[in-house]
Design a protein around this motif. Structure first.
Motif, PDB file in Angstrom:
ATOM      1  N   MET A 151      -0.797 -14.556 -53.242  1.00 43.83           N
ATOM      2  CA  MET A 151      -0.136 -15.908 -52.799  1.00 43.83           C
ATOM      3  C   MET A 151       0.997 -15.761 -51.821  1.00 43.83           C
ATOM      4  SD  MET A 151      -0.378 -19.179 -53.559  1.00 43.83           S
ATOM      5  CE  MET A 151       0.954 -20.530 -53.025  1.00 43.83           C
ATOM      6  N   ALA A 152       1.003 -16.488 -51.198  1.00 45.54           N
ATOM      7  CA  ALA A 152       2.180 -16.363 -50.154  1.00 45.54           C
ATOM      8  C   ALA A 152       3.510 -16.846 -50.719  1.00 45.54           C
ATOM      9  CB  ALA A 152       1.950 -17.394 -48.833  1.00 45.54           C
ATOM     10  N   TYR A 153       4.734 -16.252 -49.955  1.00 43.82           N
ATOM     11  CA  TYR A 153       6.050 -16.323 -50.664  1.00 43.82           C
ATOM     12  C   TYR A 153       6.923 -16.893 -49.739  1.00 43.82           C
ATOM     13  CZ  TYR A 153       6.642 -11.821 -48.937  1.00 43.82           C
ATOM     14  OH  TYR A 153       6.445 -10.841 -48.143  1.00 43.82           O
ATOM     15  N   PRO A 154       7.885 -17.574 -49.785  1.00 42.87           N
ATOM     16  CA  PRO A 154       8.835 -18.160 -49.012  1.00 42.87           C
ATOM     17  C   PRO A 154       9.209 -17.121 -47.914  1.00 42.87           C
ATOM     18  CG  PRO A 154       9.620 -19.016 -50.777  1.00 42.87           C
ATOM     19  CD  PRO A 154       8.536 -17.919 -51.323  1.00 42.87           C
ATOM     20  N   SER A 155       9.306 -17.486 -46.403  1.00 40.24           N
ATOM     21  CA  SER A 155       9.781 -16.810 -45.443  1.00 40.24           C
ATOM     22  C   SER A 155       8.880 -15.641 -45.164  1.00 40.24           C
ATOM     23  CB  SER A 155      11.218 -16.348 -45.723  1.00 40.24           C
ATOM     24  OG  SER A 155      12.261 -17.346 -45.753  1.00 40.24           O
ATOM     25  N   GLN A 156       7.703 -15.595 -45.632  1.00 36.66           N
ATOM     26  CA  GLN A 156       6.788 -14.601 -45.460  1.00 36.66           C
ATOM     27  C   GLN A 156       6.158 -14.586 -44.035  1.00 36.66           C
ATOM     28  OE1 GLN A 156       3.186 -14.461 -48.081  1.00 36.66           O
ATOM     29  NE2 GLN A 156       2.312 -12.720 -47.073  1.00 36.66           N
ATOM     30  N   LEU A 157       6.308 -13.416 -43.270  1.00 35.84           N
ATOM     31  CA  LEU A 157       5.894 -13.352 -41.992  1.00 35.84           C
ATOM     32  C   LEU A 157       4.333 -12.762 -41.752  1.00 35.84           C
ATOM     33  CD1 LEU A 157       9.301 -12.075 -40.307  1.00 35.84           C
ATOM     34  CD2 LEU A 157       8.178 -14.390 -40.372  1.00 35.84           C
ATOM     35  N   GLY A 158       3.956 -11.790 -42.681  1.00 29.81           N
ATOM     36  CA  GLY A 158       2.878 -11.206 -42.583  1.00 29.81           C
ATOM     37  C   GLY A 158       1.541 -11.721 -43.398  1.00 29.81           C
ATOM     38  N   PHE A 159       0.486 -11.152 -43.461  1.00 29.92           N
ATOM     39  CA  PHE A 159      -0.605 -11.818 -44.216  1.00 29.92           C
ATOM     40  C   PHE A 159      -0.147 -11.882 -45.782  1.00 29.92           C
ATOM     41  CE2 PHE A 159      -2.584 -10.347 -40.390  1.00 29.92           C
ATOM     42  CZ  PHE A 159      -3.288 -11.537 -39.878  1.00 29.92           C
ATOM     43  N   GLN A 160      -0.869 -12.520 -46.557  1.00 29.59           N
ATOM     44  CA  GLN A 160      -0.923 -12.262 -48.173  1.00 29.59           C
ATOM     45  C   GLN A 160      -1.579 -10.877 -48.408  1.00 29.59           C
ATOM     46  OE1 GLN A 160      -2.628 -15.701 -49.977  1.00 29.59           O
ATOM     47  NE2 GLN A 160      -2.299 -17.136 -48.602  1.00 29.59           N
ATOM     48  N   ASN A 161      -1.112 -10.624 -49.497  1.00 30.76           N
ATOM     49  CA  ASN A 161      -1.716  -9.225 -50.155  1.00 30.76           C
ATOM     50  C   ASN A 161      -3.271  -9.334 -50.075  1.00 30.76           C
ATOM     51  OD1 ASN A 161       0.802  -8.291 -50.082  1.00 30.76           O
ATOM     52  ND2 ASN A 161       1.320  -9.050 -52.340  1.00 30.76           N
ATOM     53  N   ALA A 162      -3.939  -8.224 -49.871  1.00 26.02           N
ATOM     54  CA  ALA A 162      -5.549  -8.210 -49.954  1.00 26.02           C
ATOM     55  C   ALA A 162      -5.949  -8.129 -51.483  1.00 26.02           C
ATOM     56  CB  ALA A 162      -6.110  -6.801 -49.266  1.00 26.02           C
ATOM     57  N   ALA A 163      -7.003  -8.989 -51.694  1.00 25.65           N
ATOM     58  CA  ALA A 163      -7.559  -8.948 -53.154  1.00 25.65           C
ATOM     59  C   ALA A 163      -9.089  -8.533 -52.903  1.00 25.65           C
ATOM     60  CB  ALA A 163      -7.517 -10.341 -53.973  1.00 25.65           C
ATOM     61  N   SER A 164      -9.365  -7.978 -51.853  1.00 28.18           N
ATOM     62  CA  SER A 164     -10.912  -7.641 -51.796  1.00 28.18           C
ATOM     63  C   SER A 164     -10.939  -6.485 -50.674  1.00 28.18           C
ATOM     64  CB  SER A 164     -11.669  -8.875 -51.255  1.00 28.18           C
ATOM     65  OG  SER A 164     -11.535  -9.169 -49.894  1.00 28.18           O
ATOM     66  N   PRO A 165     -12.112  -5.615 -50.680  1.00 22.90           N
ATOM     67  CA  PRO A 165     -11.974  -4.671 -49.933  1.00 22.90           C
ATOM     68  C   PRO A 165     -12.160  -4.980 -48.615  1.00 22.90           C
ATOM     69  CG  PRO A 165     -13.691  -4.321 -51.912  1.00 22.90           C
ATOM     70  CD  PRO A 165     -12.967  -5.696 -51.859  1.00 22.90           C
ATOM     71  N   ILE A 166     -12.655  -6.137 -48.143  1.00 17.29           N
ATOM     72  CA  ILE A 166     -12.699  -6.762 -46.966  1.00 17.29           C
ATOM     73  C   ILE A 166     -11.672  -6.878 -46.152  1.00 17.29           C
ATOM     74  CG2 ILE A 166     -13.806  -8.458 -45.424  1.00 17.29           C
ATOM     75  CD1 ILE A 166     -15.584  -6.259 -46.045  1.00 17.29           C
ATOM     76  N   MET A 167     -10.745  -7.795 -47.122  1.00 19.70           N
ATOM     77  CA  MET A 167      -9.484  -8.125 -46.530  1.00 19.70           C
ATOM     78  C   MET A 167      -8.684  -7.070 -46.474  1.00 19.70           C
ATOM     79  SD  MET A 167      -7.660 -10.583 -45.672  1.00 19.70           S
ATOM     80  CE  MET A 167      -6.121 -10.975 -45.275  1.00 19.70           C
ATOM     81  N   GLU A 168      -8.637  -5.724 -47.014  1.00 24.08           N
ATOM     82  CA  GLU A 168      -7.788  -4.468 -46.965  1.00 24.08           C
ATOM     83  C   GLU A 168      -8.237  -3.755 -45.400  1.00 24.08           C
ATOM     84  OE1 GLU A 168      -8.676  -1.977 -50.298  1.00 24.08           O
ATOM     85  OE2 GLU A 168      -7.088  -2.775 -51.352  1.00 24.08           O
ATOM     86  N   GLU A 169      -9.585  -3.853 -45.332  1.00 23.65           N
ATOM     87  CA  GLU A 169     -10.008  -3.513 -43.762  1.00 23.65           C
ATOM     88  C   GLU A 169      -9.404  -4.281 -42.902  1.00 23.65           C
ATOM     89  OE1 GLU A 169     -11.881  -0.951 -43.026  1.00 23.65           O
ATOM     90  OE2 GLU A 169     -12.117  -0.087 -45.167  1.00 23.65           O
ATOM     91  N   LEU A 170      -9.570  -5.544 -42.909  1.00 24.32           N
ATOM     92  CA  LEU A 170      -8.887  -6.555 -41.964  1.00 24.32           C
ATOM     93  C   LEU A 170      -7.431  -6.253 -41.690  1.00 24.32           C
ATOM     94  CD1 LEU A 170     -10.692  -9.780 -42.979  1.00 24.32           C
ATOM     95  CD2 LEU A 170     -11.268  -8.546 -41.109  1.00 24.32           C
ATOM     96  N   LEU A 171      -6.569  -6.063 -42.840  1.00 29.10           N
ATOM     97  CA  LEU A 171      -5.346  -5.756 -42.470  1.00 29.10           C
ATOM     98  C   LEU A 171      -4.949  -4.468 -41.791  1.00 29.10           C
ATOM     99  CD1 LEU A 171      -3.827  -6.622 -46.138  1.00 29.10           C
ATOM    100  CD2 LEU A 171      -3.924  -8.358 -43.811  1.00 29.10           C
ATOM    101  N   HIS A 172      -5.889  -3.594 -42.217  1.00 27.82           N
ATOM    102  CA  HIS A 172      -5.810  -2.257 -41.593  1.00 27.82           C
ATOM    103  C   HIS A 172      -6.023  -2.430 -39.972  1.00 27.82           C
ATOM    104  CE1 HIS A 172      -5.015   0.054 -45.011  1.00 27.82           C
ATOM    105  NE2 HIS A 172      -6.035  -0.082 -45.352  1.00 27.82           N
ATOM    106  N   PHE A 173      -7.123  -3.063 -39.803  1.00 28.39           N
ATOM    107  CA  PHE A 173      -7.505  -3.189 -38.364  1.00 28.39           C
ATOM    108  C   PHE A 173      -6.431  -4.207 -37.551  1.00 28.39           C
ATOM    109  CE2 PHE A 173      -9.412  -6.165 -35.327  1.00 28.39           C
ATOM    110  CZ  PHE A 173      -9.921  -5.086 -34.335  1.00 28.39           C
ATOM    111  N   HIS A 174      -5.781  -5.199 -38.503  1.00 27.85           N
ATOM    112  CA  HIS A 174      -4.799  -6.079 -37.571  1.00 27.85           C
ATOM    113  C   HIS A 174      -3.585  -4.943 -37.326  1.00 27.85           C
ATOM    114  CE1 HIS A 174      -0.724  -7.846 -38.005  1.00 27.85           C
ATOM    115  NE2 HIS A 174      -1.265  -9.031 -37.374  1.00 27.85           N
ATOM    116  N   ASP A 175      -3.213  -4.125 -38.124  1.00 31.10           N
ATOM    117  CA  ASP A 175      -2.268  -3.303 -37.624  1.00 31.10           C
ATOM    118  C   ASP A 175      -2.476  -2.275 -36.694  1.00 31.10           C
ATOM    119  OD1 ASP A 175      -0.549  -4.411 -39.984  1.00 31.10           O
ATOM    120  OD2 ASP A 175      -1.148  -2.726 -41.249  1.00 31.10           O
ATOM    121  N   HIS A 176      -3.628  -1.744 -36.884  1.00 35.15           N
ATOM    122  CA  HIS A 176      -4.248  -1.027 -35.579  1.00 35.15           C
ATOM    123  C   HIS A 176      -4.329  -1.535 -34.134  1.00 35.15           C
ATOM    124  CE1 HIS A 176      -6.874   1.549 -33.288  1.00 35.15           C
ATOM    125  NE2 HIS A 176      -7.567   0.882 -33.001  1.00 35.15           N
ATOM    126  N   ALA A 177      -4.693  -2.763 -34.199  1.00 34.22           N
ATOM    127  CA  ALA A 177      -4.503  -3.662 -32.879  1.00 34.22           C
ATOM    128  C   ALA A 177      -3.558  -4.117 -32.321  1.00 34.22           C
ATOM    129  CB  ALA A 177      -5.727  -4.960 -33.149  1.00 34.22           C
TER     130      ALA A 177
END
Length: 228
Positions: free
Chosen positions: A1-27
């Motif tokens: 769940m997002a929280y006030p003043s959050q700038l990044g993505f929500q915490n990953a709750a699935s393996p695919i979302m973890e991979e997407l977050l790593h790719f976002h940081d890489h890019a």
């Protein structure tokens, strides 16, 4: 769940979302390096003798600014293609649900249980319970077992919709007369929120999606109580 003043993505709750977050940081890191290099080159060109004809027309310089972008694109493309194939990988699902978009609510069918189907409407503000979220909670949540591959078939009855749950890295268009498929797996128990991400009409922002991930035993008790 997002929280006030959050700038990044929500915490990953699935393996695919973890991979997407790593790719976002890489890019993002690649983009920062490119921007820094271009800025340094511009400043150096303006403040030194690099603007001399024998330097700017040099063959070596032309090779560098041709090869470097190509290598950079490869660095970005390979991880992206890997994640794309992971998202399209068809595994043997433990459970299949069908999400049907309407104006403006969702219907769900658990295809493995013939009698397990329900509509999911946004909870009015006057009926919200303590701890529930305005415009995000629904009267009937999708209850799913954690650590189990879930296949979701997404379609629509009237106009285009989009079934999107950011913490799970899922976003699939719901098209009338067509079945789109997506797979995911929740890693931890919890409640995950999403919304329709297609401008499908006046109330498109009032089509929330709520997934409640629970241990397998709790899911079996829940499904049994509804199918009896």
């Amino acid at each position: 769940m997002a929280y006030p003043s959050q700038l990044g993505f929500q915490n990953a709750a699935s393996p695919i979302m973890e991979e997407l977050l790593h790719f976002h940081d890489h890019a993002l890191m690649v983009a920062v390096l490119i921007s820094s290099l271009v800025l340094y080159t511009l400043i150096t060109t303006i403040s030194t003798k690099l603007t001399h004809t024998t330097t700017t027309d040099a063959q070596m310089v032309e090779m560098v600014w041709t090869v470097l972008p190509a290598l950079t694109l490869i660095m970005i493309a390979l991880p992206s293609l890997r994640i794309l194939y992971l998202m399209d990988e068809i595994t043997t699902p433990h459970l299949t649900i069908k999400a049907i978009g309407h104006q403006w609510y969702w219907s769900y069918e658990y295809t493995d249980y013939k009698t397990l189907l329900f509509d999911s409407y946004m909870t009015p503000a006057t009926d919200l319970l303590p701890g529930h979220y305005r415009l995000l909670d629904v009267d009937n949540r999708i209850v799913l077992p954690m650590n189990s591959p879930i296949r979701t078939l997404v379609t629509a009855e009237d106009v285009l919709h989009s079934w999107a749950v950011p913490p799970l890295g899922v976003k699939t268009d719901a098209v009338p007369g067509r079945l789109n498929q997506t797979t995911f797996m929740t890693l931890t128990p919890g409640v995950y929120y999403g919304q329709c991400s297609e401008i499908c009409g006046a109330n498109h922002s009032f089509m929330p999606i709520v997934i409640e991930s629970v241990p397998l035993k709790h899911f079996e008790n829940w499904s049994t109580s509804l199918t009896i």
